[in-house]
Design a protein around this motif. Structure first.
Motif, PDB file in Angstrom:
ATOM      1  N   UNK A   1      -0.798   8.218   7.789  1.00  0.00           N
ATOM      2  CA  UNK A   1      -0.262   9.369   8.532  1.00  0.00           C
ATOM      3  C   UNK A   1       1.245   9.524   8.337  1.00  0.00           C
ATOM      4  N   UNK A   2       1.929   8.448   7.948  1.00  0.00           N
ATOM      5  CA  UNK A   2       3.366   8.524   7.686  1.00  0.00           C
ATOM      6  C   UNK A   2       3.659   9.318   6.413  1.00  0.00           C
ATOM      7  N   UNK A   3       2.696   9.398   5.518  1.00  0.00           N
ATOM      8  CA  UNK A   3       2.896  10.080   4.240  1.00  0.00           C
ATOM      9  C   UNK A   3       2.668  11.575   4.412  1.00  0.00           C
ATOM     10  N   UNK A   4       3.630  12.356   3.952  1.00  0.00           N
ATOM     11  CA  UNK A   4       3.531  13.814   4.051  1.00  0.00           C
ATOM     12  C   UNK A   4       3.807  14.410   2.688  1.00  0.00           C
ATOM     13  N   UNK A   5       3.146  15.505   2.333  1.00  0.00           N
ATOM     14  CA  UNK A   5       3.422  16.155   1.046  1.00  0.00           C
ATOM     15  C   UNK A   5       4.822  16.770   1.045  1.00  0.00           C
ATOM     16  N   UNK A   6       5.420  16.797  -0.119  1.00  0.00           N
ATOM     17  CA  UNK A   6       6.742  17.390  -0.281  1.00  0.00           C
ATOM     18  C   UNK A   6       6.558  18.865  -0.615  1.00  0.00           C
TER      19      UNK A   6
ATOM     20  N   UNK B   1       0.826  -1.205   0.000  1.00  0.00           N
ATOM     21  CA  UNK B   1       0.000   0.000   0.000  1.00  0.00           C
ATOM     22  C   UNK B   1       0.863   1.260   0.000  1.00  0.00           C
ATOM     23  N   UNK B   2       1.940   1.250   0.811  1.00  0.00           N
ATOM     24  CA  UNK B   2       2.802   2.430   0.934  1.00  0.00           C
ATOM     25  C   UNK B   2       3.907   2.463  -0.111  1.00  0.00           C
ATOM     26  N   UNK B   3       4.082   1.367  -0.840  1.00  0.00           N
ATOM     27  CA  UNK B   3       5.132   1.319  -1.847  1.00  0.00           C
ATOM     28  C   UNK B   3       6.521   1.186  -1.245  1.00  0.00           C
ATOM     29  N   UNK B   4       6.621   0.478  -0.114  1.00  0.00           N
ATOM     30  CA  UNK B   4       7.901   0.271   0.559  1.00  0.00           C
ATOM     31  C   UNK B   4       8.080  -1.229   0.802  1.00  0.00           C
ATOM     32  N   UNK B   5       9.220  -1.607   1.342  1.00  0.00           N
ATOM     33  CA  UNK B   5       9.471  -3.023   1.626  1.00  0.00           C
ATOM     34  C   UNK B   5       8.875  -3.410   2.978  1.00  0.00           C
ATOM     35  N   UNK B   6       8.748  -4.713   3.183  1.00  0.00           N
ATOM     36  CA  UNK B   6       8.255  -5.192   4.472  1.00  0.00           C
ATOM     37  C   UNK B   6       9.245  -4.844   5.583  1.00  0.00           C
TER      38      UNK B   6
END
Length: 74
Positions: free
Chosen positions: A60-65, A24-29
């Protein structure tokens, strides 16, 4: 205008496993596991082996740049 009969309450959770949260976040486990161990998101053990996280915490970890003019890109 449509209004649901029972709107979701703040206590509603979207529980997913670590792999689903990572996708979902596009990161690794490993990144999701690091977020849990550092306290950035909470992990919840279900039984002896399963770990679940709430997707709202991942969001909530995602923030705009910020951009040069100071406005965030939507």
């Amino acid at each position: 205008m449509y209004k649901p009969q029972n709107p979701p309450s703040p206590t509603d959770h979207r529980w997913v496993g670590i792999a689903s949260a990572a996708t979902y976040a596009g990161v690794s486990t490993k990144t999701v596991r690091r977020w849990i161990s550092s306290g950035n998101i909470a992990g919840y053990r279900v039984g002896p082996r399963l770990i679940r996280v709430d997707l709202a915490e991942v969001e909530r970890m995602m923030r705009p740049i910020p951009t040069i003019d100071g406005a965030a890109v939507a």
